[in-house]
Structures are given as structure tokens and as C-alpha cells.
Design a protein around this motif. Structure first.
Motif, PDB file in Angstrom:
ATOM      1  N   UNK B  44     -33.469   3.912  15.599  1.00  0.00           N
ATOM      2  CA  UNK B  44     -33.753   5.149  16.345  1.00  0.00           C
ATOM      3  C   UNK B  44     -35.159   5.657  16.038  1.00  0.00           C
ATOM      4  N   UNK B  69     -20.536  10.718  17.911  1.00  0.00           N
ATOM      5  CA  UNK B  69     -21.676  11.655  17.977  1.00  0.00           C
ATOM      6  C   UNK B  69     -22.727  11.247  19.012  1.00  0.00           C
ATOM      7  N   UNK B  71     -25.917  12.115  18.157  1.00  0.00           N
ATOM      8  CA  UNK B  71     -27.089  12.395  17.301  1.00  0.00           C
ATOM      9  C   UNK B  71     -28.326  11.605  17.738  1.00  0.00           C
ATOM     10  N   UNK B  72     -28.139  10.292  17.968  1.00  0.00           N
ATOM     11  CA  UNK B  72     -29.295   9.450  18.273  1.00  0.00           C
ATOM     12  C   UNK B  72     -29.852   9.755  19.661  1.00  0.00           C
ATOM     13  N   UNK B  75     -31.896  12.817  19.471  1.00  0.00           N
ATOM     14  CA  UNK B  75     -33.210  12.554  18.868  1.00  0.00           C
ATOM     15  C   UNK B  75     -34.161  11.930  19.888  1.00  0.00           C
TER      16      UNK B  75
END
Lengths: 221, 221
Positions: B44, B69, B71-72, B75
Motif C-alpha cells: 500500500x 476493513x 483501511x488500504x 489510504x
């Protein structure tokens, strides 16, 4: 649909064999530890460095799981621990029947403590019981502190987490607090340790933790 | 026996869907890169840091694969790349049908280059074609230089390897020569790069490598 059913049946069969492994290990008074973690989290180095703290206390041995090669078993033999290698032939995790075969090949009267070093994998290994009394997930500080939320089954299903490669903490953005908080949220009983297998820092404490867990198990029987 | 047969049939079905993905991407003039590697190898961060070198050259997007999730994907969106998250719900790798669903959800006329960031896994992801023209395995220097021999399918089936976290090389016992030698022995055509996604060192070269591969593909069509 078919795939899911087969996978569930395979897992059920795996758990039944894991229970047989556990009975066999119990009968031989052997405490078994399943070491899990990503490739390169430091599982083999941990075993190498713990060896001096186990010697004289318990007779330890190692079942090494790898896709290919006997590199890890060779490393373990060099530090004086008897070991047996399982090559999965490309398989991404150990299954209980592989461990059953390894147990058949060992003289169980020679051991008090048996480590199973699983294939490096933060996913598939979590779902497979092998016959262990304790699970330890080795998480390298270089892997990042987001691994608990991103790979939750591994952290839900373990008894303990070792934050390894503590010597690299100054060179990474790794929050120990974040790992503690998120691991406890998933798994309130998880115990979290910290060490550097490379420098040896904290390794005696990890060995003592495992010996204490074995002692608790012996006393509770 | 049954298990092996089912697995083979699933892989065959996967490859057929991967070929359909490839046709769809070809028709849209999109070059697709499958980014693979262990959890925490830096996939990532690599995407985040490459973004400035891709902007103005190509319209890039990311399909993010994770167990759980977003999350990546969050980001990636923050650095300005459109992204779509696939949650495998515990599955240890992306499959071609998951990518097919993601492609259906995207407006393909908006992209020239599509990255697929696979689940962090050095085993199961190797066996699944997704529709990519290029594979890049991201190997962190902190993972150790024995990963090629220990996880051979991953390195046999890739076009390129990126040795990442070069900033940690002074603090590890990682032999770049060993990785080069063993990767080339398994896979004579493999191309090996080196960078640190954290410091940014070598990242422009990685972006240029990918853009050059895309250009070669465009010219060969």
C-alpha cells in the motif's frame, strides 16, 4: 456453494484429527505450542534463541512446517533441538493429519514440550487446529501495526502475540499501543509479549512465559 | 483425493474468468498489475508513493483486496487514486470472479492502468490469475533473504520482484545477491528492483518500470 461445503467438511475432519493429536500428546505429558505468523516474522530465529533457556528445564523438540526445503529444520538441529520437517508441497498451512504423521515418526517419550512452527501465513493457518495447547502469533514490528485489524481471525484465535524485531522499532512507524488496544478488543484474554530474536532482547522472558504456561497446564490436569 | 480434484476444478474455473477479465481490460486499453507479497511487505505504501510519478502520465486506479476493513482503500483515496475495496470475508487471496465484480463496478473508460493489491500472502495468491499483464512481488528486506527458496511458487510465477524497505538493510542480515541468484535460478526472466517505499528511495524507478512495461504492451498489440 459446493466449495464452501467441502471446506467446512475438511475443517471438521481436521478438528477431529487435532483432538486425537491432543489426546496422544496429553498421554505423553507433552505441552504443544503452535507458532504462527507471516513469512519472515522471525519464528525460526525465536526457536534458535530460546533453546538455551529451555535446556535443562524441559526436553523440547520442533515440528517444522514449510512449503519446500528443510532449511528451517536444519537451522533448528544446529542449535541442538531435535526436529522433524513437514513439507506441504505447496500447501499454505499445516493440517492436523500432517502433524499426526509427524507424531507417529517421533519417539514421544523423549519430549516434554513440542513446538510446531507453522507455514508463514497470517490467514489460512489460523483456521486449523493441530493439537496445540498454546498458540503464539509472531508479529514483526517491520510488518506494521495495522495487521491486527487487517487479519482479525489470526488474532482472535490466539492465546498470545509476540511483537518481534523490537530492534527495528526505532526505524519504523509501529505503535505498540495500537497493537495492544486492537488485539485486546478482538480478544480480551490475549497476552502480548515483546522481544527481538535477532539481538536476544526479551527472549528469556518468552521462554519463561511458555514454561509457565506448561506448568499451569500440568497443575490443572 | 476429492479435495485435490475440487481444488483443480476451482483453479480451472478461476483461470477462465481471469481470461475474461483480461479481454475486458484489453478492450478498454487498461494494463493491469497484480501486486503480491507477505502481510506488511509495503504494497500500500508503494502505491501511495508511486502516485506522484504516475499522475500526468496515466490515469491509474486500484482494486484493494483485504480480509476485512477498507483501511488500504481509504489510504489510496487520500493520495488521489480512485480505488475500490474487495473484502474477501476471511479468504486468503483474491479470485478472478471477485475482480470481475470489481471491474463491473468501475467505469473502465476512466483508466489506463489498474493495480490489484492482493491479500498479504506469500502462498495462495500465487496460484490465482486475476487478469493481470504484470505481476510484482514485494519482498521486504526485514522478511529475510530465504523467502525465495522457502516460497518458490510465488517467485516462479512472477514477472518482477521488488526488494522493498531498503532503508532497513543496514539493520538486517539480508543478502541482495542471494535473492537475485535464487530468484533467477527459479525464474531466469524475472526482473528485480530495489526501493524503500517509506523513504521514497527508488520509487520513481519502480513507477518508470511499470510505465515502460505498459508501453511495451501497447506497442506489441
Amino acid at each position: 456453494m459446493k466449495k464452501v461445503v467441502v471446506a467446512k467438511e475438511i475443517l471438521k475432519a481436521n478438528d477431529a484429527i487435532a483432538r486425537e493429536n491432543l489426546s496422544k500428546l496429553d498421554a505423553a505429558n507433552i505441552f504443544c505450542v503452535n507458532l504462527l505468523g507471516s513469512p519472515g516474522s522471525g519464528k525460526t530465529t525465536l526457536l534458535e534463541k530460546m533453546t538455551p533457556f529451555l535446556k535443562g528445564q524441559v526436553r523440547a523438540g520442533v515440528i517444522e512446517g514449510d512449503l519446500a526445503t528443510s532449511e528451517d529444520a536444519d537451522r533448528i538441529e544446529k542449535v541442538g533441538l531435535p526436529s522433524i520437517q513437514i513439507n506441504t508441497g505447496g500447501g499454505c498451512h499445516l493440517e492436523a493429519n500432517m502433524v499426526a504423521n509427524a507424531l507417529d515418526a517421533l519417539d514421544l517419550s523423549q519430549f516434554d514440550l513440542l513446538f510446531i512452527e507453522n507455514v508463514g501465513n497470517l490467514v489460512c493457518t489460523a483456521g486449523h487446529q493441530l493439537g496445540e495447547r498454546l498458540r503464539m502469533v509472531v508479529l514483526s514490528s517491520a510488518e506494521g501495526d495495522d495487521k491486527v485489524v487487517k487479519y482479525p481471525p489470526m488474532f482472535q484465535k490466539t492465546n498470545s502475540v509476540l511483537i518481534n524485531k523490537a530492534d527495528l522499532l526505532p526505524y519504523t512507524e509501529f505503535s505498540i499501543e495500537r497493537v495492544h488496544e486492537e488485539a485486546r478488543r478482538l480478544n480480551p484474554d490475549v497476552e502480548i509479549l515483546q522481544a527481538s530474536a535477532r539481538t536476544g532482547e526479551g527472549i528469556e522472558e518468552v521462554a519463561e512465559f511458555i514454561l509457565a504456561k506448561r506448568q499451569e497446564w500440568l497443575e490443572a490436569r
